[in-house]
Design a protein around this motif. Structure first.
Motif, PDB file in Angstrom:
ATOM      1  N   PRO A  24       1.055  -1.174   0.073  1.00  0.00           N
ATOM      2  CA  PRO A  24      -0.129  -0.044   0.113  1.00  0.00           C
ATOM      3  C   PRO A  24       0.893   1.256   0.010  1.00  0.00           C
ATOM      4  CG  PRO A  24      -0.730  -1.612   1.502  1.00  0.00           C
ATOM      5  CD  PRO A  24       0.427  -1.883   1.119  1.00  0.00           C
ATOM      6  N   GLY A  25       0.604   2.126  -0.764  1.00  0.00           N
ATOM      7  CA  GLY A  25       1.371   3.493  -0.986  1.00  0.00           C
ATOM      8  C   GLY A  25       0.246   4.784  -0.565  1.00  0.00           C
ATOM      9  N   MET A 119       7.152   7.346 -11.562  1.00  0.00           N
ATOM     10  CA  MET A 119       5.936   7.878 -12.233  1.00  0.00           C
ATOM     11  C   MET A 119       5.027   6.821 -11.827  1.00  0.00           C
ATOM     12  SD  MET A 119       5.560   7.984 -16.401  1.00  0.00           S
ATOM     13  CE  MET A 119       5.627   6.204 -16.551  1.00  0.00           C
ATOM     14  N   VAL A 120       5.201   5.786 -11.830  1.00  0.00           N
ATOM     15  CA  VAL A 120       4.208   4.426 -11.764  1.00  0.00           C
ATOM     16  C   VAL A 120       3.511   4.654 -10.113  1.00  0.00           C
ATOM     17  CG1 VAL A 120       4.134   2.001 -11.069  1.00  0.00           C
ATOM     18  CG2 VAL A 120       5.221   2.604 -13.135  1.00  0.00           C
ATOM     19  N   ASP A 121       4.522   5.153  -9.279  1.00  0.00           N
ATOM     20  CA  ASP A 121       4.035   5.605  -7.790  1.00  0.00           C
ATOM     21  C   ASP A 121       2.994   6.433  -7.931  1.00  0.00           C
ATOM     22  OD1 ASP A 121       5.479   3.164  -6.634  1.00  0.00           O
ATOM     23  OD2 ASP A 121       7.041   4.438  -6.067  1.00  0.00           O
ATOM     24  N   LYS A 122       3.506   7.635  -8.485  1.00  0.00           N
ATOM     25  CA  LYS A 122       2.553   8.748  -8.839  1.00  0.00           C
ATOM     26  C   LYS A 122       1.332   8.503  -9.236  1.00  0.00           C
ATOM     27  CE  LYS A 122       3.565  12.275  -7.651  1.00  0.00           C
ATOM     28  NZ  LYS A 122       3.160  13.133  -6.284  1.00  0.00           N
ATOM     29  N   MET A 123       1.312   7.695 -10.566  1.00  0.00           N
ATOM     30  CA  MET A 123       0.054   7.028 -11.043  1.00  0.00           C
ATOM     31  C   MET A 123      -0.764   6.498 -10.178  1.00  0.00           C
ATOM     32  SD  MET A 123       1.530   6.035 -14.516  1.00  0.00           S
ATOM     33  CE  MET A 123       1.805   7.057 -16.375  1.00  0.00           C
ATOM     34  N   MET A 124      -0.273   5.619  -9.396  1.00  0.00           N
ATOM     35  CA  MET A 124      -0.976   4.735  -8.311  1.00  0.00           C
ATOM     36  C   MET A 124      -1.532   5.476  -7.394  1.00  0.00           C
ATOM     37  SD  MET A 124       1.199   1.439  -8.137  1.00  0.00           S
ATOM     38  CE  MET A 124       1.333   0.258  -9.494  1.00  0.00           C
ATOM     39  N   ASP A 153      -7.820  10.085 -10.250  1.00  0.00           N
ATOM     40  CA  ASP A 153      -8.275   9.647  -8.910  1.00  0.00           C
ATOM     41  C   ASP A 153      -7.158   8.793  -8.384  1.00  0.00           C
ATOM     42  OD1 ASP A 153     -10.557  10.781  -8.654  1.00  0.00           O
ATOM     43  OD2 ASP A 153     -11.634   9.272  -9.211  1.00  0.00           O
ATOM     44  N   PRO A 154      -7.110   8.593  -7.036  1.00  0.00           N
ATOM     45  CA  PRO A 154      -5.992   7.504  -6.504  1.00  0.00           C
ATOM     46  C   PRO A 154      -6.884   5.990  -6.836  1.00  0.00           C
ATOM     47  CG  PRO A 154      -7.275   8.554  -4.946  1.00  0.00           C
ATOM     48  CD  PRO A 154      -7.533   9.393  -5.939  1.00  0.00           C
ATOM     49  N   LEU A 155      -5.673   5.113  -6.683  1.00  0.00           N
ATOM     50  CA  LEU A 155      -6.033   3.523  -6.864  1.00  0.00           C
ATOM     51  C   LEU A 155      -5.790   2.812  -5.631  1.00  0.00           C
ATOM     52  CD1 LEU A 155      -4.378   3.109 -10.415  1.00  0.00           C
ATOM     53  CD2 LEU A 155      -6.897   3.695 -10.032  1.00  0.00           C
ATOM     54  N   PRO A 156      -6.801   2.951  -4.514  1.00  0.00           N
ATOM     55  CA  PRO A 156      -6.332   2.517  -3.375  1.00  0.00           C
ATOM     56  C   PRO A 156      -6.717   0.833  -3.154  1.00  0.00           C
ATOM     57  CG  PRO A 156      -8.541   3.565  -3.311  1.00  0.00           C
ATOM     58  CD  PRO A 156      -7.820   4.132  -4.585  1.00  0.00           C
ATOM     59  N   ASN A 157      -7.124   0.281  -4.209  1.00  0.00           N
ATOM     60  CA  ASN A 157      -7.592  -1.011  -4.042  1.00  0.00           C
ATOM     61  C   ASN A 157      -6.548  -1.979  -4.725  1.00  0.00           C
ATOM     62  OD1 ASN A 157     -10.850  -1.088  -3.343  1.00  0.00           O
ATOM     63  ND2 ASN A 157     -10.480   0.544  -4.910  1.00  0.00           N
ATOM     64  N   LEU A 158      -5.578  -1.196  -5.233  1.00  0.00           N
ATOM     65  CA  LEU A 158      -4.210  -1.958  -6.043  1.00  0.00           C
ATOM     66  C   LEU A 158      -3.707  -2.862  -5.050  1.00  0.00           C
ATOM     67  CD1 LEU A 158      -2.402   0.828  -7.855  1.00  0.00           C
ATOM     68  CD2 LEU A 158      -3.218  -1.398  -8.657  1.00  0.00           C
ATOM     69  N   TYR A 159      -3.783  -2.617  -3.591  1.00  0.00           N
ATOM     70  CA  TYR A 159      -3.060  -3.773  -2.907  1.00  0.00           C
ATOM     71  C   TYR A 159      -3.902  -5.154  -2.775  1.00  0.00           C
ATOM     72  CZ  TYR A 159      -5.791  -2.839   1.622  1.00  0.00           C
ATOM     73  OH  TYR A 159      -6.627  -2.651   2.470  1.00  0.00           O
ATOM     74  N   ASP A 163      -7.668  -9.227  -7.850  1.00  0.00           N
ATOM     75  CA  ASP A 163      -8.726  -8.986  -8.929  1.00  0.00           C
ATOM     76  C   ASP A 163      -8.237  -8.542 -10.528  1.00  0.00           C
ATOM     77  OD1 ASP A 163     -10.448  -9.554  -6.892  1.00  0.00           O
ATOM     78  OD2 ASP A 163     -10.244  -7.722  -5.937  1.00  0.00           O
ATOM     79  N   PRO A 164      -7.346  -7.707 -10.607  1.00  0.00           N
ATOM     80  CA  PRO A 164      -6.953  -7.314 -11.911  1.00  0.00           C
ATOM     81  C   PRO A 164      -6.569  -8.352 -13.046  1.00  0.00           C
ATOM     82  CG  PRO A 164      -5.872  -5.776 -10.382  1.00  0.00           C
ATOM     83  CD  PRO A 164      -6.353  -7.022  -9.617  1.00  0.00           C
ATOM     84  N   ALA A 165      -5.864  -9.402 -12.448  1.00  0.00           N
ATOM     85  CA  ALA A 165      -5.400 -10.440 -13.319  1.00  0.00           C
ATOM     86  C   ALA A 165      -5.411 -11.766 -12.443  1.00  0.00           C
ATOM     87  CB  ALA A 165      -4.266 -10.165 -13.747  1.00  0.00           C
ATOM     88  N   ALA A 166      -5.494 -12.863 -13.191  1.00  0.00           N
ATOM     89  CA  ALA A 166      -5.560 -14.163 -12.370  1.00  0.00           C
ATOM     90  C   ALA A 166      -4.829 -15.044 -13.447  1.00  0.00           C
ATOM     91  CB  ALA A 166      -6.830 -14.828 -11.903  1.00  0.00           C
TER      92      ALA A 166
END
Length: 410
Positions: A24-25, A119-124, A153-159, A163-166
């Motif tokens: 989580p970030g 950049m990736v951290d900022k996007m997330m 918008d932030p992406l807080p569900n990333l942790y 869900d995004p890929a299996a």
């Protein structure tokens, strides 16, 4: 042999060898009360403690021989080529729902001021309007939306990397998420599996792709054995998506012979199939009592004579009956909260049924679900208990927080 494989999953319980996590970030610190419903959160976790808990989760996995890879690091490492990076940035901006062309241009210039990882951290994390120095409010849409603080918008569900890929077999479902805010998460996994040096030469088959129009989420996908895949028809996954996955699997070089579509209630507490039952051993599952049945389950098999290439057989029965039939062994269901309606509801809310198996009969669980944990222990399941006060506020457990990449066959 798994030495030369970067992706191989044929069960829920085979010894876990490699897993993808997201620590989580700052996206959690961009949550506000007004944004909770939009961003699918019920509360705001305290980032410092959430990170400490997540680090303990990762350490538990490493201590048990699991390779831990991180989403942000792999995404950044996938942008080694300037053309790939440009496409990645453009796709991120295009899907951020920004109407102003001037703002898009300013955002692109801003993102290029960072290293790939920054950049990736900022996007997330989400990008606030006051962070972009060249942003000028000149269009009507810019002025009307001036009170909203975010460009992206932030992406807080990333942790919840499940869900995004299996991973299924040696392929992946790159999912089309139910909501726009979560669908942007799959950009990162797309570039990892298409471009990261660890995966790009594998020609990974995609059993589903993010450009589909019906939704599918990884929490609804459970591999019961090398021949049987279970997918929930749920709040987040459409029946049509399950048919699409089934056709791809059956027409490819896999061992899967059937897909079981479990029709579960479409409500927050039953968000995904893995929030109501998970596999903990060859013959044991932890379950929420509300899912025991009677259930409606659809067995999907290949049928070359049918119009769509599939045969669908509707069945009704209890969860125990369905699992016993298709796993061909007597099944034991271990009830979340011991089956008590109060305890079960409380511990289900905190993902008492969402366990991560790291080997047959060996699982990672949240500490707060102590009643369910005591019961698992009595049934001979080896527990690795991790702290969970803040992580659980996102409504996801150890299985939700992990995307297994490699498991040994069982």
């Amino acid at each position: 042999m798994l030495e030369n494989k970067s992706l191989h999953i044929t069960s829920e319980i085979g010894k876990l060898k490699s897993v993808l996590l997201h620590r989580p970030g700052k996206e959690l610190e961009n949550l506000t009360p007004d944004l909770l419903e939009r961003l699918l959160f019920d509360d705001i976790p305290y980032l410092k403690i959430a990170q400490e808990e997540h680090d303990e989760f990762a350490k538990t996995l490493r201590d048990n021989g699991v390779e831990v890879l991180y989403l942000a690091e792999l995404a950044a490492e996938s942008l080694y080529d300037e053309k790939i990076k440009l496409n990645f940035v453009n796709q991120f901006i295009d899907e951020a729902n920004i109407e102003s062309e001037g703002l898009k241009e300013a955002l692109g210039e801003y993102l290029y001021t960072f290293s790939n990882k920054e950049m990736v951290d900022k996007m997330m994390a989400g990008i606030r309007k006051d962070e972009v120095p060249k942003y000028k409010r000149t269009s009507l849409s810019d002025m009307i939306d001036d009170s909203y603080p975010f460009i992206c918008d932030p992406l807080p569900n990333l942790y919840f990397t499940r869900d995004p890929a299996a991973a299924i077999g040696n392929g992946v479902t790159l999912n089309h998420m139910r909501t726009q805010t979560r669908n942007r998460e799959t950009i990162f996994t797309k570039y990892i599996f298409e471009h990261h040096p660890k995966f790009k030469d594998m020609n990974i088959p995609f059993w589903y792709n993010r450009n589909e129009t019906t939704s599918l989420e990884g929490g609804d996908e459970l591999i019961l054995n090398e021949k049987t895949l279970a997918i929930g028809i749920s709040q987040r996954t459409d029946a049509r998506s399950i048919e699409k996955v089934s056709k791809k699997l059956f027409n490819s070089n896999t061992n899967f012979e059937r897909v079981l579509a479990f029709h579960i209630p479409k409500k927050r507490a039953f968000m995904h199939l893995d929030t109501v039952f998970t596999m903990v051993d060859y013959d044991k599952f932890t379950v929420h009592p509300g899912i025991e049945g009677p259930l409606t389950v659809y067995e999907i098999t290949k049928d070359e004579k049918s119009e769509n290439g599939l045969k669908v057989n509707k069945e009704n029965g209890t969860l125990e009956q369905i699992l016993t039939k298709y796993l061909n062994r007597k099944i034991t269901l271990i009830r979340c909260g011991g089956g008590d309606p109060i305890n079960a509801a409380r511990e289900q809310w905190n993902d008492g049924s969402n366990t991560l198996a790291i080997a047959p009969g060996e699982v990672v669980v949240y500490s707060r679900n102590y009643i369910t944990n005591e019961l698992l222990d009595k049934y001979g399941i080896k527990l690795h208990i991790v702290p969970s006060c803040e992580l659980s506020r996102g409504r996801g457990g150890p299985r939700c927080m992990s995307m297994p990449l490699i498991r040994e066959d069982i």
